[in-house]
Write an enzyme that holds these catalytic residues in place. Structure first.
Site, PDB file in Angstrom:
ATOM      1  N   GLY A  14       0.846  -1.209   0.000  1.00 59.08           N
ATOM      2  CA  GLY A  14       0.000   0.000   0.000  1.00 59.08           C
ATOM      3  C   GLY A  14       0.871   1.246   0.000  1.00 59.08           C
ATOM      4  CE  LYS A  82      -5.180  -6.142  -8.336  1.00 62.20           C
ATOM      5  NZ  LYS A  82      -4.680  -6.170  -9.686  1.00 62.20           N
ATOM      6  CG  ASP A 135      -0.747  -0.807   9.214  1.00 66.64           C
ATOM      7  OD1 ASP A 135      -1.648   0.013   9.421  1.00 66.64           O
ATOM      8  OD2 ASP A 135      -0.824  -1.697   8.351  1.00 66.64           O
ATOM      9  N   GLY A 178      -5.598  -0.487  10.590  1.00 64.92           N
ATOM     10  CA  GLY A 178      -4.853  -1.312  11.554  1.00 64.92           C
ATOM     11  C   GLY A 178      -5.490  -2.685  11.629  1.00 64.92           C
ATOM     12  CD  GLU A 231      -8.233  -1.872   8.695  1.00 63.71           C
ATOM     13  OE1 GLU A 231      -9.083  -1.677   7.824  1.00 63.71           O
ATOM     14  OE2 GLU A 231      -7.009  -1.861   8.466  1.00 63.71           O
ATOM     15  CD  GLN A 282      -7.021   5.865   8.772  1.00 63.52           C
ATOM     16  OE1 GLN A 282      -6.579   5.453   9.824  1.00 63.52           O
ATOM     17  NE2 GLN A 282      -7.959   5.202   8.099  1.00 63.52           N
TER      18      GLN A 282
HETATM   19  O1  F6P Z   1      -1.014  -2.140   5.513  1.00 69.30           O
HETATM   20  C1  F6P Z   1      -1.388  -0.799   5.445  1.00 69.30           C
HETATM   21  C2  F6P Z   1      -2.871  -0.656   5.364  1.00 69.30           C
HETATM   22  O2  F6P Z   1      -3.075   0.717   5.319  1.00 69.30           O
HETATM   23  C3  F6P Z   1      -3.692  -1.329   6.471  1.00 69.30           C
HETATM   24  O3  F6P Z   1      -3.724  -0.631   7.682  1.00 69.30           O
HETATM   25  C4  F6P Z   1      -5.042  -1.458   5.804  1.00 69.30           C
HETATM   26  O4  F6P Z   1      -5.800  -2.484   6.359  1.00 69.30           O
HETATM   27  C5  F6P Z   1      -4.659  -1.778   4.400  1.00 69.30           C
HETATM   28  O5  F6P Z   1      -3.404  -1.188   4.159  1.00 69.30           O
HETATM   29  C6  F6P Z   1      -5.651  -1.324   3.360  1.00 69.30           C
HETATM   30  O6  F6P Z   1      -5.225  -1.788   2.133  1.00 69.30           O
HETATM   31  P1  F6P Z   1      -5.914  -1.492   0.730  1.00 69.30           P
HETATM   32  O7  F6P Z   1      -5.383  -0.184   0.244  1.00 69.30           O
HETATM   33  O8  F6P Z   1      -5.488  -2.617  -0.132  1.00 69.30           O
HETATM   34  O9  F6P Z   1      -7.383  -1.412   0.957  1.00 69.30           O
END
Ligand code: F6P
Length: 375
Positions: A14, A82, A135, A178, A231, A282
């Site tokens: 991410g 992914k 995170d 999180g 979350e 965020q």
């Molecule tokens: O790992 C970083 C994070 O921001 C997590 O806190 C969150 O659950 C996830 O990425 C969200 O990922 P995506 O952008 O694939 O929805």
């Protein structure tokens, strides 16, 4: 000056604020100090698979003017979050050789660094890693790029929500990211004035959450409350809130709404409850000054590791200094959870924040540990 090298850089997992600042630092140091060539690999392993590159040279950076890479969010290289598979591993691995790379800098979180480390081992890549994730759960570094900005973003949201909560005597439930680690919720909740912080590492009792809200109203005559929930927060029975999307992927979703409903059931309709899900807000925005600093020192250190031919390492922040740590140790020890007995949790509790229920063996009187005196 050693032999001319061709360096690859990719941003994996991410995105987060500060990635472009890492790229800028790597390109400046590699080109200006070592006269190396730097190739950006778009979309991480996808770029290797498709043999795609982006030439990154110092002329593309505006070092004499307003350089957008210093402070823009996201990543100019693109990122993919992914579940990467090792199914195309051989094709990805040979991409490194076919692109003629002498070394690769991977900017990633624990999941993507683990995958890239495996590929590097199999393909004898010369890999150096830079930690990034909002995170902040990458092991052996106190800070990863992106964490500070995300805390600031959440704290700012909590600050704004507090005024509207107070005006309407409402309970505001704020859902933050999180999945497995609650550092974001914990740190931002402390600095943002939360009354309740729920994190994946410490199970909560909804009765205790409601009790805290009633106590604020009855004992302290405070009619509004701020509840921050990660979350991945879980009940005492280990239940979290999730759904399965149309591709069969299990995704965390709905904890904010769930907590809000439970509070309404408990305290009754005279208390209004509202939910804010901060989501990908965020991960966006301009990197904070601290994230720009971390990104810059990490970027320089990663290039220096390559100059020293010290590979399979990650740059890290420990005791106010940049150090390098073995990547296999980082992967073995990640993700790093919030310590339920640790000083930060105890600090939150000392402020009267409800932070879930400790098991009897997790009770702790947080004491300050004295740093060893340095001559
Ligand atoms: O790992 C970083 C994070 O921001 C997590 O806190 C969150 O659950 C996830 O990425 C969200 O990922 P995506 O952008 O694939 O929805």
């Amino acid at each position: 000056m050693g032999k001319q090298k061709r360096l690859g850089i990719l941003t994996s997992g991410g995105d987060c604020p500060g990635l472009n600042t890492v790229i800028r630092a790597v390109v400046s140091h590699a080109t200006l100090t070592y006269n190396w060539e730097v190739l950006g690999i778009p979309y991480a392993t996808q770029g290797l698979l498709q043999r795609r590159t982006m030439v990154l040279n110092v002329h593309g950076l505006d070092l004499h003017g307003i350089d957008p890479l210093l402070s823009t969010g996201g990543t100019i290289l693109g990122a993919m979050n992914k579940g990467d598979t090792l199914a195309q591993a051989e094709e990805i691995i040979s991409g490194y050789q076919e692109l003629g790379l002498d070394a690769l800098i991977a900017v990633g979180g624990d999941g993507s660094l683990s995958l890239l480390h495996q590929l590097a081992q199999r393909g004898s890549w010369k890999l150096v890693a830079v930690p990034k994730t909002i995170d902040n759960d990458v092991a052996l570094t106190t800070l990863s790029v992106g964490f500070d900005t995300a805390i600031n973003t959440i704290a700012d949201a909590l600050y704004r929500l507090t005024f509207t909560a107070a005006s309407h005597d409402r309970v505001m439930v704020v859902e933050v990211m999180g999945r497995e680690a609650g550092h974001l919720a914990l740190h931002s909740g402390i600095v943002g004035g939360a009354d309740v912080i729920l994190i994946p590492e410490i199970p909560y009792s909804i009765d205790q959450v409601c009790h805290k809200i009633s106590e604020l109203r009855d004992k302290w005559k405070r009619k509004f409350a701020i509840v921050v929930v990660a979350e991945g927060a879980k009940t005492l029975n280990g239940e979290s809130r999730y759904y399965t999307d149309s591709c069969g992927q299990v995704r965390l979703r709905g904890i904010g709404e769930y907590i809000a409903d439970q509070i309404t059931n408990f305290v009754g309709s005279e208390v209004e409850v509202r939910v804010t899900v901060l989501g990908h807000v965020q991960r966006g925005g301009l990197p904070s000054a601290l994230d720009r600093f971390m990104a810059t020192v990490f970027g320089k250190a990663a290039v220096d590791l390559i100059a020293q031919e010290n590979y399979s390492q990650m740059v890290a922040w420990q005791n106010g200094q940049v150090v390098s740590v073995p990547l296999n140790e980082v992967i073995a020890k990640s993700p790093v959870s919030v310590d339920p007995k640790g000083f930060v949790v105890q600090t939150a509790r000392s402020l009267g924040i409800y932070l879930g229920n400790l098991k009897p063996d997790e009770q702790s009187t947080a004491i300050l540990t004295c740093a060893e005196s340095q001559q």
